[in-house]
Design a protein around this motif. Sequence first.
Motif, PDB file in Angstrom:
ATOM      1  N   TRP A  48       0.870  -1.101   0.110  1.00  0.00           N
ATOM      2  CA  TRP A  48       0.033   0.173   0.035  1.00  0.00           C
ATOM      3  C   TRP A  48       0.967   1.101   0.009  1.00  0.00           C
ATOM      4  O   TRP A  48       0.432   2.040  -0.644  1.00  0.00           O
ATOM      5  N   LEU A  49       1.929   1.281   0.641  1.00  0.00           N
ATOM      6  CA  LEU A  49       2.975   2.353   0.674  1.00  0.00           C
ATOM      7  C   LEU A  49       3.667   2.536  -0.499  1.00  0.00           C
ATOM      8  O   LEU A  49       3.713   3.512  -1.187  1.00  0.00           O
ATOM      9  N   TYR A  50       3.847   1.514  -1.098  1.00  0.00           N
ATOM     10  CA  TYR A  50       4.366   1.757  -2.559  1.00  0.00           C
ATOM     11  C   TYR A  50       3.409   2.023  -3.595  1.00  0.00           C
ATOM     12  O   TYR A  50       3.932   2.775  -4.329  1.00  0.00           O
ATOM     13  N   LEU A  51       2.174   1.634  -3.531  1.00  0.00           N
ATOM     14  CA  LEU A  51       1.362   2.369  -4.349  1.00  0.00           C
ATOM     15  C   LEU A  51       0.965   3.695  -4.184  1.00  0.00           C
ATOM     16  O   LEU A  51       0.995   4.458  -5.260  1.00  0.00           O
ATOM     17  N   LEU A  52       1.081   4.303  -2.953  1.00  0.00           N
ATOM     18  CA  LEU A  52       0.705   5.576  -2.458  1.00  0.00           C
ATOM     19  C   LEU A  52       1.818   6.656  -3.364  1.00  0.00           C
ATOM     20  O   LEU A  52       1.804   7.614  -3.693  1.00  0.00           O
ATOM     21  N   THR A  53       3.084   6.028  -2.948  1.00  0.00           N
ATOM     22  CA  THR A  53       4.078   6.858  -3.383  1.00  0.00           C
ATOM     23  C   THR A  53       4.270   6.733  -5.001  1.00  0.00           C
ATOM     24  O   THR A  53       4.766   7.679  -5.561  1.00  0.00           O
ATOM     25  N   ARG A  54       3.909   5.636  -5.788  1.00  0.00           N
ATOM     26  CA  ARG A  54       3.775   5.741  -7.152  1.00  0.00           C
ATOM     27  C   ARG A  54       2.707   6.725  -7.668  1.00  0.00           C
ATOM     28  O   ARG A  54       3.091   7.510  -8.558  1.00  0.00           O
ATOM     29  N   ILE A  55       1.538   6.794  -6.977  1.00  0.00           N
ATOM     30  CA  ILE A  55       0.714   7.957  -7.237  1.00  0.00           C
ATOM     31  C   ILE A  55       1.257   9.032  -7.207  1.00  0.00           C
ATOM     32  O   ILE A  55       1.304  10.238  -7.783  1.00  0.00           O
ATOM     33  N   GLY A  56       2.202   9.285  -5.879  1.00  0.00           N
ATOM     34  CA  GLY A  56       2.815  10.737  -5.752  1.00  0.00           C
ATOM     35  C   GLY A  56       3.791  10.979  -6.775  1.00  0.00           C
ATOM     36  O   GLY A  56       3.695  12.373  -7.304  1.00  0.00           O
ATOM     37  N   ILE A  57       4.455  10.183  -7.088  1.00  0.00           N
ATOM     38  CA  ILE A  57       5.564  10.549  -8.255  1.00  0.00           C
ATOM     39  C   ILE A  57       5.084  10.804  -9.729  1.00  0.00           C
ATOM     40  O   ILE A  57       5.628  11.525 -10.309  1.00  0.00           O
ATOM     41  N   ARG A 170       8.926  -2.386   7.230  1.00  0.00           N
ATOM     42  CA  ARG A 170       7.978  -1.391   6.709  1.00  0.00           C
ATOM     43  C   ARG A 170       8.679  -0.103   6.578  1.00  0.00           C
ATOM     44  O   ARG A 170       8.764   0.651   5.842  1.00  0.00           O
ATOM     45  N   ARG A 171       9.497   0.176   7.596  1.00  0.00           N
ATOM     46  CA  ARG A 171      10.527   1.321   7.691  1.00  0.00           C
ATOM     47  C   ARG A 171      11.691   1.530   6.702  1.00  0.00           C
ATOM     48  O   ARG A 171      11.905   2.523   6.033  1.00  0.00           O
ATOM     49  N   ALA A 172      12.091   0.188   6.602  1.00  0.00           N
ATOM     50  CA  ALA A 172      13.234   0.170   5.410  1.00  0.00           C
ATOM     51  C   ALA A 172      12.559   0.541   4.107  1.00  0.00           C
ATOM     52  O   ALA A 172      13.296   1.410   3.502  1.00  0.00           O
ATOM     53  N   VAL A 173      11.451   0.066   3.772  1.00  0.00           N
ATOM     54  CA  VAL A 173      10.759   0.352   2.427  1.00  0.00           C
ATOM     55  C   VAL A 173      10.458   2.067   2.413  1.00  0.00           C
ATOM     56  O   VAL A 173      10.767   2.467   1.519  1.00  0.00           O
ATOM     57  N   ALA A 174       9.940   2.452   3.444  1.00  0.00           N
ATOM     58  CA  ALA A 174       9.667   3.759   3.593  1.00  0.00           C
ATOM     59  C   ALA A 174      11.055   4.593   3.212  1.00  0.00           C
ATOM     60  O   ALA A 174      10.693   5.697   2.757  1.00  0.00           O
ATOM     61  N   PHE A 175      12.087   4.342   3.955  1.00  0.00           N
ATOM     62  CA  PHE A 175      13.111   5.144   3.809  1.00  0.00           C
ATOM     63  C   PHE A 175      13.513   5.070   2.253  1.00  0.00           C
ATOM     64  O   PHE A 175      14.236   5.991   1.726  1.00  0.00           O
ATOM     65  N   LEU A 176      13.674   3.917   1.659  1.00  0.00           N
ATOM     66  CA  LEU A 176      13.918   3.677   0.391  1.00  0.00           C
ATOM     67  C   LEU A 176      13.295   4.466  -0.559  1.00  0.00           C
ATOM     68  O   LEU A 176      13.448   5.290  -1.406  1.00  0.00           O
ATOM     69  N   LEU A 177      11.638   4.320  -0.275  1.00  0.00           N
ATOM     70  CA  LEU A 177      10.750   4.921  -1.265  1.00  0.00           C
ATOM     71  C   LEU A 177      10.844   6.687  -1.229  1.00  0.00           C
ATOM     72  O   LEU A 177      10.458   7.194  -2.115  1.00  0.00           O
ATOM     73  N   LEU A 178      11.192   6.991   0.042  1.00  0.00           N
ATOM     74  CA  LEU A 178      11.470   8.460   0.149  1.00  0.00           C
ATOM     75  C   LEU A 178      12.891   9.069   0.034  1.00  0.00           C
ATOM     76  O   LEU A 178      12.939  10.223   0.579  1.00  0.00           O
ATOM     77  N   SER A 179      13.809   8.166  -0.369  1.00  0.00           N
ATOM     78  CA  SER A 179      14.917   8.780  -0.361  1.00  0.00           C
ATOM     79  C   SER A 179      15.205   9.585  -1.529  1.00  0.00           C
ATOM     80  O   SER A 179      14.426   9.807  -2.608  1.00  0.00           O
ATOM     81  N   PRO A 180      16.097  10.378  -1.661  1.00  0.00           N
ATOM     82  CA  PRO A 180      16.351  11.589  -2.494  1.00  0.00           C
ATOM     83  C   PRO A 180      16.404  10.995  -4.113  1.00  0.00           C
ATOM     84  O   PRO A 180      15.723  11.592  -4.875  1.00  0.00           O
ATOM     85  N   CYS A 181      16.853   9.695  -4.222  1.00  0.00           N
ATOM     86  CA  CYS A 181      16.863   9.657  -5.759  1.00  0.00           C
ATOM     87  C   CYS A 181      15.893   8.569  -6.144  1.00  0.00           C
ATOM     88  O   CYS A 181      15.767   7.729  -7.019  1.00  0.00           O
ATOM     89  N   ALA A 182      14.632   8.596  -5.292  1.00  0.00           N
ATOM     90  CA  ALA A 182      13.618   7.484  -5.622  1.00  0.00           C
ATOM     91  C   ALA A 182      12.928   7.569  -6.736  1.00  0.00           C
ATOM     92  O   ALA A 182      12.485   6.690  -7.338  1.00  0.00           O
ATOM     93  N   VAL A 183      13.152   8.788  -7.549  1.00  0.00           N
ATOM     94  CA  VAL A 183      12.454   8.871  -8.705  1.00  0.00           C
ATOM     95  C   VAL A 183      12.699   8.017  -9.767  1.00  0.00           C
ATOM     96  O   VAL A 183      12.277   7.383 -10.697  1.00  0.00           O
TER      97      VAL A 183
END
Length: 412
Positions: A48-57, A170-183
């Motif tokens: 779910w966190l992954y899908l939300l960040t995909r929507i955001g990007i 969960r936190r490891a995934v969040a840190f990765l998906l919100l990292s500076p180069c996550a685009v």
Amino acid sequence: MPVSTPRRPVEFPDSPTTWPPVHETGRRPRRSLPPFLRLGPGEREVMWLYLLTRIGIWATAGAVSWLFPTDGEAREPASLLAPWQQWDWWFYLHIAQDGYFPGQAGPWTAGWDNREAFLPGLPLVLRAVHTVVPDWAVAGALISFVSGGVAVLALARIARHHLADLETGRRAVAFLLLSPCAVFLAAGYTEALFLALALPAWLASQRQNWPAAAILACLASSVRVTGLFLAAALALHFVLTARGRTAWRSAPWLVLPALAPALYSWYLQTRTGDWMAWKHSQERGWYRDFHTPWDAWANTWDAAFQHTHPTGYALMWQAELLAMVVGVVLLALLIRGRRWPEALYIGLTLWALGTSYWYTSIPRSTLLWWPLWIGLASWSLKRPRIQTAYLYVVAPLSTAVAITYLTGRWAG
């Protein structure tokens, strides 16, 4: 005489009335998914966190197409896919469309683009997906989307296997998906595909499934040369954990990851006569000939702070220096914690990236440093302010880097 009980009719397993078995409720049981597709506790939240960040990007990409059109007088925005077609994407696209040496062109041709510097894994997958998805840009986006989902799920499972804690994953995934180069996990680049192969390979090694680990690492080595560093870490992990003759019978599998680079070198040699064609293309196109680590640092420092380059490029070289410092600190912490296989993986990566004329793409490579994201997650559980600081200070930089890349500026 006793009354004989009538025999019960024989029921065959393939009878439609008896297979699959019917529960007392009258409903047939659901067919279970393969183990690697089953989402355990906390993993649905990860997805779910992954899908939300995909929507955001993708929302950011849509905003960029409206706010920063190529033509400043445009009355209609570019397509949603247009901002993603930048820089390295064109190399992968041209290789997938035309191959490495179209029309007998090559390093002997004036103006050659040195495309043989890019390994064939992603172009092959892109061409395969294109047979089903006609639009090349959509095909590239789909590869990254699916690969990213596999990668974050594997990262969460590695964290849980390492620390036996659902929250760490969960936190490891969040840190990765919100990292500076996550685009770059959403772009048509190699990072997402590599992680989708490398992280399951590492997870398989933790479970002592060496054939699966070797096959996945071989595929990862066809996507990025970093796969060879992963293979070295797997070999060291095997040496440190193998016990008994039965375990050592799996040792030959560890040679398999070298197959993909070897085949690619052989292919280039047949076309160019040069076994080192990949390395030479890196040198011609990206100044990746050998320099001592201190020379590479000094050259990058000059590019970052001596006002010899436009500010956009200078800022990126400043990010390269910072990423190198983060990598060295991570390596020291892994050595201190006696995490030798992970330390070998990070050490080889830093050596490869830190011995060119200057640093290139180190911030983007941090996406591949899974010990960093797991370490940050573990640290944040002990010190909650770490997560808060990351969310409010580091994560916003990901938007800045995303806009930089999506508007066609250099972002690593």
